[in-house]
Design a protein around this motif. Structure first.
Motif, PDB file in Angstrom:
ATOM      1  N   MET A   1       0.867  -1.181   0.000  1.00 15.93           N
ATOM      2  CA  MET A   1       0.000   0.000   0.000  1.00 15.93           C
ATOM      3  C   MET A   1       0.905   1.232   0.000  1.00 15.93           C
ATOM      4  O   MET A   1       1.430   1.635   1.036  1.00 15.93           O
ATOM      5  CB  MET A   1      -0.902  -0.027   1.242  1.00 15.93           C
ATOM      6  N   ALA A   2       1.133   1.780  -1.167  1.00 18.08           N
ATOM      7  CA  ALA A   2       2.054   2.917  -1.324  1.00 18.08           C
ATOM      8  C   ALA A   2       1.249   4.158  -1.666  1.00 18.08           C
ATOM      9  O   ALA A   2       0.590   4.213  -2.703  1.00 18.08           O
ATOM     10  CB  ALA A   2       3.068   2.619  -2.426  1.00 18.08           C
ATOM     11  N   LEU A   3       1.287   5.136  -0.792  1.00 18.88           N
ATOM     12  CA  LEU A   3       0.467   6.329  -0.972  1.00 18.88           C
ATOM     13  C   LEU A   3       1.226   7.589  -0.578  1.00 18.88           C
ATOM     14  O   LEU A   3       2.046   7.572   0.343  1.00 18.88           O
ATOM     15  CB  LEU A   3      -0.783   6.253  -0.089  1.00 18.88           C
ATOM     16  N   THR A   4       0.912   8.665  -1.271  1.00 18.26           N
ATOM     17  CA  THR A   4       1.336   9.990  -0.831  1.00 18.26           C
ATOM     18  C   THR A   4       0.262  10.559   0.090  1.00 18.26           C
ATOM     19  O   THR A   4      -0.931  10.462  -0.202  1.00 18.26           O
ATOM     20  CB  THR A   4       1.519  10.927  -2.049  1.00 18.26           C
ATOM     21  N   TYR A   5       0.712  11.126   1.208  1.00 19.90           N
ATOM     22  CA  TYR A   5      -0.177  11.872   2.085  1.00 19.90           C
ATOM     23  C   TYR A   5       0.182  13.351   1.977  1.00 19.90           C
ATOM     24  O   TYR A   5       1.362  13.707   1.954  1.00 19.90           O
ATOM     25  CB  TYR A   5      -0.022  11.407   3.546  1.00 19.90           C
ATOM     26  N   GLU A   6      -0.840  14.190   1.895  1.00 20.69           N
ATOM     27  CA  GLU A   6      -0.626  15.638   1.829  1.00 20.69           C
ATOM     28  C   GLU A   6      -1.222  16.309   3.059  1.00 20.69           C
ATOM     29  O   GLU A   6      -2.432  16.260   3.270  1.00 20.69           O
ATOM     30  CB  GLU A   6      -1.287  16.230   0.567  1.00 20.69           C
ATOM     31  N   ASP A   7      -0.372  16.932   3.858  1.00 15.69           N
ATOM     32  CA  ASP A   7      -0.861  17.749   4.968  1.00 15.69           C
ATOM     33  C   ASP A   7      -1.149  19.158   4.440  1.00 15.69           C
ATOM     34  O   ASP A   7      -1.136  19.381   3.228  1.00 15.69           O
ATOM     35  CB  ASP A   7       0.184  17.777   6.104  1.00 15.69           C
ATOM     36  N   MET A   8      -1.413  20.111   5.339  1.00 18.41           N
ATOM     37  CA  MET A   8      -1.733  21.481   4.926  1.00 18.41           C
ATOM     38  C   MET A   8      -0.486  22.349   5.020  1.00 18.41           C
ATOM     39  O   MET A   8       0.100  22.479   6.086  1.00 18.41           O
ATOM     40  CB  MET A   8      -2.771  22.080   5.862  1.00 18.41           C
ATOM     41  N   ASN A   9      -0.135  22.977   3.909  1.00 15.80           N
ATOM     42  CA  ASN A   9       1.067  23.794   3.865  1.00 15.80           C
ATOM     43  C   ASN A   9       0.723  25.253   4.185  1.00 15.80           C
ATOM     44  O   ASN A   9       0.199  25.974   3.356  1.00 15.80           O
ATOM     45  CB  ASN A   9       1.690  23.696   2.470  1.00 15.80           C
ATOM     46  N   ALA A  10       1.024  25.659   5.419  1.00 11.77           N
ATOM     47  CA  ALA A  10       0.831  27.058   5.835  1.00 11.77           C
ATOM     48  C   ALA A  10      -0.593  27.552   5.605  1.00 11.77           C
ATOM     49  O   ALA A  10      -0.819  28.595   5.011  1.00 11.77           O
ATOM     50  CB  ALA A  10       1.822  27.967   5.117  1.00 11.77           C
ATOM     51  N   CYS A  11      -1.555  26.778   6.079  1.00 16.20           N
ATOM     52  CA  CYS A  11      -2.967  27.172   5.981  1.00 16.20           C
ATOM     53  C   CYS A  11      -3.449  27.620   7.367  1.00 16.20           C
ATOM     54  O   CYS A  11      -2.799  27.380   8.371  1.00 16.20           O
ATOM     55  CB  CYS A  11      -3.820  25.993   5.519  1.00 16.20           C
ATOM     56  N   ASP A  12      -4.617  28.238   7.396  1.00 16.65           N
ATOM     57  CA  ASP A  12      -5.166  28.666   8.685  1.00 16.65           C
ATOM     58  C   ASP A  12      -5.350  27.487   9.636  1.00 16.65           C
ATOM     59  O   ASP A  12      -5.187  27.629  10.843  1.00 16.65           O
ATOM     60  CB  ASP A  12      -6.524  29.355   8.480  1.00 16.65           C
ATOM     61  N   ASP A  13      -5.733  26.339   9.101  1.00 18.31           N
ATOM     62  CA  ASP A  13      -5.986  25.181   9.954  1.00 18.31           C
ATOM     63  C   ASP A  13      -4.795  24.233  10.045  1.00 18.31           C
ATOM     64  O   ASP A  13      -4.944  23.099  10.514  1.00 18.31           O
ATOM     65  CB  ASP A  13      -7.220  24.427   9.452  1.00 18.31           C
ATOM     66  N   THR A  14      -3.639  24.685   9.592  1.00 14.69           N
ATOM     67  CA  THR A  14      -2.440  23.865   9.736  1.00 14.69           C
ATOM     68  C   THR A  14      -2.220  23.538  11.210  1.00 14.69           C
ATOM     69  O   THR A  14      -2.437  24.375  12.078  1.00 14.69           O
ATOM     70  CB  THR A  14      -1.217  24.636   9.191  1.00 14.69           C
TER      71      THR A  14
END
Ligand SMILES: [Zn+2]
Length: 399
Positions: A264-277
């Motif tokens: 199971m190979a996946l990219t995860y994307e968090d929030m880059n410098a957002c208000d809800d980071t």
């Protein structure tokens, strides 16, 4: 104690048939531009310090698996109660391919905190898995202040089919090959990033580029993780890629073409410098527990056994925001420590504007105000730093 409410309106986003471009970078930061401090607040020396601390755990082994273009070691942590086991499943996580996506590191940092914790559940994880973690896959890019590239100016998220390979890609690919050749290969491989889209999500690969079975497994995995952070992580439908076949230049492409449904190979994307980071600990908890469930590793403890990584401090969004004279900054420290607490204000281009606070503080709720009237209108970042940990919030000053 201030209660921290996290409210996010979920807008499922179907992006079908688009070209596969990750991380949703904004144009002005695309090429070698400083966004915060020169290394986005966490550089190679910070990593070396943390490696020394992590290495004190009896469950940690640290090795260099190779070198970057500028000859910095690519450090890999192995975390397990039985690292030499030939039966325990392996989970591989690498982060900071794109140096400017430091949020993905803070998620990984919290994953490490969970894996090294004294909680009974953490013990269960260590006794049943082997985690391999690369906390900084592109150290040259970090030190050079590049947003995405290595020291050759190449984006090493891509080019997994190049000949010759970039040094960092060759090192990681060889390591994957080596571990896949063991009796207990990698089962889950996570490639950690963060995006300006301001959602937390996994990059889902459509069955056209994979297979119906793999697509189902991806849905199971993503849904399983999300169940532990329902308002924080988007459903698997949020970002659908590979709708017209399999691209060949990405790590997940290599995984799919080499090992198919076995990993199971996946990219995860968090929030880059957002208000809800932020809320990295909640994300880390969801990823760890979802991964354990996916691997069928069921723990039969009580609920309190799972409480392993409480947030240690919280920086709230300033108010008012935008503001035209002064704004209130509130934060909470949830545990006592001897470390210096500081509040720095940075400009949008990463210049330190002002240090508002710099002293040790006991646990508690704090409030201070910042007057922007001697500065120009624009975007600023508030950074709360305790020891080597930081949280940031974006604010807008309008005269
Ligand atoms: Zn990225």
């Amino acid at each position: 104690m201030i209660k921290y409410f996290f409210i996010l309106s979920i807008a499922a986003q179907f992006i079908v048939g688009q070209t596969y471009s990750k991380c949703g970078i904004i144009p002005e930061t695309e090429n070698s531009v400083l966004r915060n401090t020169y290394n986005w607040g966490y550089g190679y020396n910070d990593l070396l310090n943390d490696l020394n601390i992590w290495n004190e755990s009896p469950f940690v082994t640290i090795d260099s698996i190779g070198a970057s273009v500028q000859n910095r070691a690519l450090w890999e942590m192995t975390i397990s109660g039985e690292p030499e086991s030939t039966t325990l499943p392996r989970i591989y996580i690498h982060t900071r391919t794109h140096p400017g996506e430091e949020e993905s590191f803070w998620v990984v940092d919290e994953i490490i905190n969970i894996l090294l914790s004294d909680a009974p559940y953490a013990d269960f994880i260590r006794n049943n898995t082997i985690f391999h973690i690369i906390p900084m896959y592109n150290p040259d890019g970090v030190e050079l202040g590049y947003a995405r590239e290595n020291a050759h100016g190449v984006d090493i998220e891509s080019g997994w089919d190049d000949n010759p390979l970039e040094p960092e890609v060759a090192v990681l690919k060889n390591r994957f090959i080596e571990l896949m050749d063991t009796p207990n290969p990698i089962k889950v491989a996570l490639n950690m990033h963060s995006a300006y889209a301001c959602y937390r999500y996994f990059v889902y690969h459509d069955s056209y580029g994979t297979s119906p079975l793999y697509a189902q497994l991806e849905q199971n995995y993503i849904t399983g993780v999300r169940d532990y952070f329902l308002n924080g992580i988007e459903p698997w439908t949020h970002y659908v890629s590979w709708t017209n076949g399999t691209p060949d230049q990405y790590p997940e492409s290599w995984w799919w073409m080499t090992h198919g449904e076995n990993v199971m190979a996946l990219t995860y994307e968090d929030m880059n410098a957002c208000d809800d980071t932020g809320l990295y600990d909640s994300t880390a908890n969801a990823i760890v527990r979802g991964t354990m469930d996916y691997l069928g590793l069921e723990y039969s403890g009580t609920d309190s056994d799972y409480i392993i990584s409480p947030a240690r401090f919280v920086l709230e969004q300033n108010y008012p925001n935008p503001f035209n004279s002064s704004t209130t900054i509130r934060f909470s420290i949830l545990m006592n420590n001897q470390l210096t607490t500081s509040i720095h204000i940075y400009s949008a281009t990463g210049q330190l504007i002002e240090t508002v606070l710099n002293q040790p503080l006991p646990s508690g709720d704090y409030e201070l105000s910042w007057d922007g009237s001697s500065h120009v209108s624009g975007v600023y970042f508030i950074q709360l730093k305790i020891g080597d940990k930081t949280q940031s919030r974006k604010m807008v000053y309008l005269k």
